[in-house]
Scaffold this motif. Structure first.
Motif, mmCIF file in Angstrom:
data_model
loop_
_atom_site.group_PDB
_atom_site.id
_atom_site.type_symbol
_atom_site.label_atom_id
_atom_site.label_comp_id
_atom_site.label_asym_id
_atom_site.label_seq_id
_atom_site.Cartn_x
_atom_site.Cartn_y
_atom_site.Cartn_z
ATOM 1 N N TYR A 122 48.339 57.362 69.758
ATOM 2 C CA TYR A 122 47.764 56.277 68.780
ATOM 3 C C TYR A 122 48.508 55.152 68.449
ATOM 4 C CZ TYR A 122 44.652 60.434 68.739
ATOM 5 O OH TYR A 122 43.659 61.620 68.976
ATOM 6 N N SER A 174 47.380 53.013 71.816
ATOM 7 C CA SER A 174 46.360 52.597 72.052
ATOM 8 C C SER A 174 45.682 52.067 70.816
ATOM 9 C CB SER A 174 45.447 53.788 72.229
ATOM 10 O OG SER A 174 45.518 54.786 71.207
ATOM 11 N N LEU A 175 46.016 52.298 69.496
ATOM 12 C CA LEU A 175 45.468 52.045 68.342
ATOM 13 C C LEU A 175 46.377 51.356 67.352
ATOM 14 C CD1 LEU A 175 43.062 54.909 67.494
ATOM 15 C CD2 LEU A 175 42.215 52.800 68.783
ATOM 16 N N VAL A 225 35.782 48.173 64.141
ATOM 17 C CA VAL A 225 36.608 46.982 64.410
ATOM 18 C C VAL A 225 36.064 45.927 64.282
ATOM 19 C CG1 VAL A 225 38.362 48.469 66.021
ATOM 20 C CG2 VAL A 225 36.446 47.265 67.059
ATOM 21 N N GLU A 281 37.964 43.575 70.819
ATOM 22 C CA GLU A 281 38.694 44.784 70.292
ATOM 23 C C GLU A 281 38.096 46.246 70.690
ATOM 24 O OE1 GLU A 281 42.051 46.579 68.927
ATOM 25 O OE2 GLU A 281 41.916 44.734 69.742
ATOM 26 N N ALA A 311 39.819 49.094 72.625
ATOM 27 C CA ALA A 311 40.152 50.424 71.871
ATOM 28 C C ALA A 311 39.422 51.591 72.258
ATOM 29 C CB ALA A 311 39.588 50.306 70.271
ATOM 30 N N VAL A 362 33.424 54.722 68.037
ATOM 31 C CA VAL A 362 34.019 53.365 68.078
ATOM 32 C C VAL A 362 33.052 52.250 67.847
ATOM 33 C CG1 VAL A 362 35.427 51.861 69.089
ATOM 34 C CG2 VAL A 362 35.852 54.101 69.346
#
Length: 281
Positions: A162, A165-166, A229, A234, A238, A274
């Protein structure tokens, strides 16, 4: 019993004169003693009445008057709410308080009504029940619900994932062998002594908590984390990062509530929705 401890206004407080650094420090230490003793529930200082308003009730009419108000000795400059055993205990604590003003000042102690005081006019307890419901509602309004994720022995790996990736930020991590209290015997699966007992981490503005759990038998079921997001670019990034080694449950696409929305389960079994938030109606 609950009491309100009222700091009466003085000429200096009504003039807006702020307490000295020494008085602020002394009052801070006094408040700390109150908190440690389990006495203090809340407390604040009030700005002078020149910044306040007064509403006068006459039958159905309401008249608003701007401050300042003349009766200085009847005005309040601050207050505490205390939980004490008796008025005598409250008085003893007030005696320990630093003088809150530059000049001679008064602190008044007033007990609060309890619902039991109104029992005669509420024989069936309906009003008391209603007030208790309101109290619970107020208490829950300040509560926080946070996801707590159990990774079955892969917590540290998940946190690194995480981060990459985030952009997650880990703010705290404790392993089982670092626990101040001994872990109960036979609670942990063998080999979990060095696993993560508890971790806290941020993704954007949200804080999540995580652990390896006590064994490797944990599965994520019945929930997903919604990740919003600001841009479609983005969102694409993600989503692709979370899908690496995981499963795309619904590809990213436009929906009636979002210009970009998709569902993915990452390689640790955590489900994500997401999206880019849609325009408000």
């Amino acid at each position: 019993m609950k009491v309100m401890v009222i700091v009466k206004a003085t000429k200096s407080s009504e003039a807006g004169e702020l307490p000295s650094a020494e008085l602020l420090q002394a009052m801070g230490q006094f408040n700390e003693e109150l908190v440690k003793a389990g006495i203090m529930q809340t407390g604040d200082g009030l700005k002078p009445s020149s910044e306040g308003k007064r509403v006068t009730f006459r039958g159905q009419s309401r008249t608003v008057t701007d401050g300042p108000f003349a009766e200085t000795k009847e005005l309040i400059a601050g207050y505490w709410l205390w939980q004490v055993d008796s008025m005598e205990q409250a008085v003893e604590w007030v005696k320990k308080c630093p003088n809150p003003m530059q000049e001679e000042s008064d602190i008044e102690i007033r007990p609060l009504f309890e619902m039991e005081d109104f029992a005669e006019n509420d024989p069936e307890g309906k009003v008391a029940a209603h007030e208790e419901g309101l109290r619970q509602t107020i208490a829950m309004q300040s509560s926080i619900v946070q996801p707590y994720l159990f990774f079955s022995g892969r917590c540290e790996e998940a946190l690194e994932f995480y981060k990459k990736s985030l952009g997650a930020t880990v703010t705290m991590l404790m392993r089982f062998h670092e626990s101040p209290d001994p872990v109960p015997e036979d609670m942990l699966q063998p080999g979990f002594e060095n696993k993560v007992m508890h971790a806290s981490f941020h993704i954007g503005k949200m804080m999540l908590m995580a652990s390896d759990g006590c064994g490797d038998g944990t599965n994520f079921e019945g929930f997903r984390l919604a990740l919003s997001v600001s841009t479609e670019e983005e969102c694409n990034r993600a989503f692709a990062a979370l899908a690496e080694g995981g499963t795309v449950d619904m590809p990213l696409e436009k929906t009636f509530w979002s210009p970009r929305y998709g569902i993915v389960t990452d390689k640790f079994g955590v489900g994500w929705m997401v999206m880019v938030p849609g325009e408000p109606n």
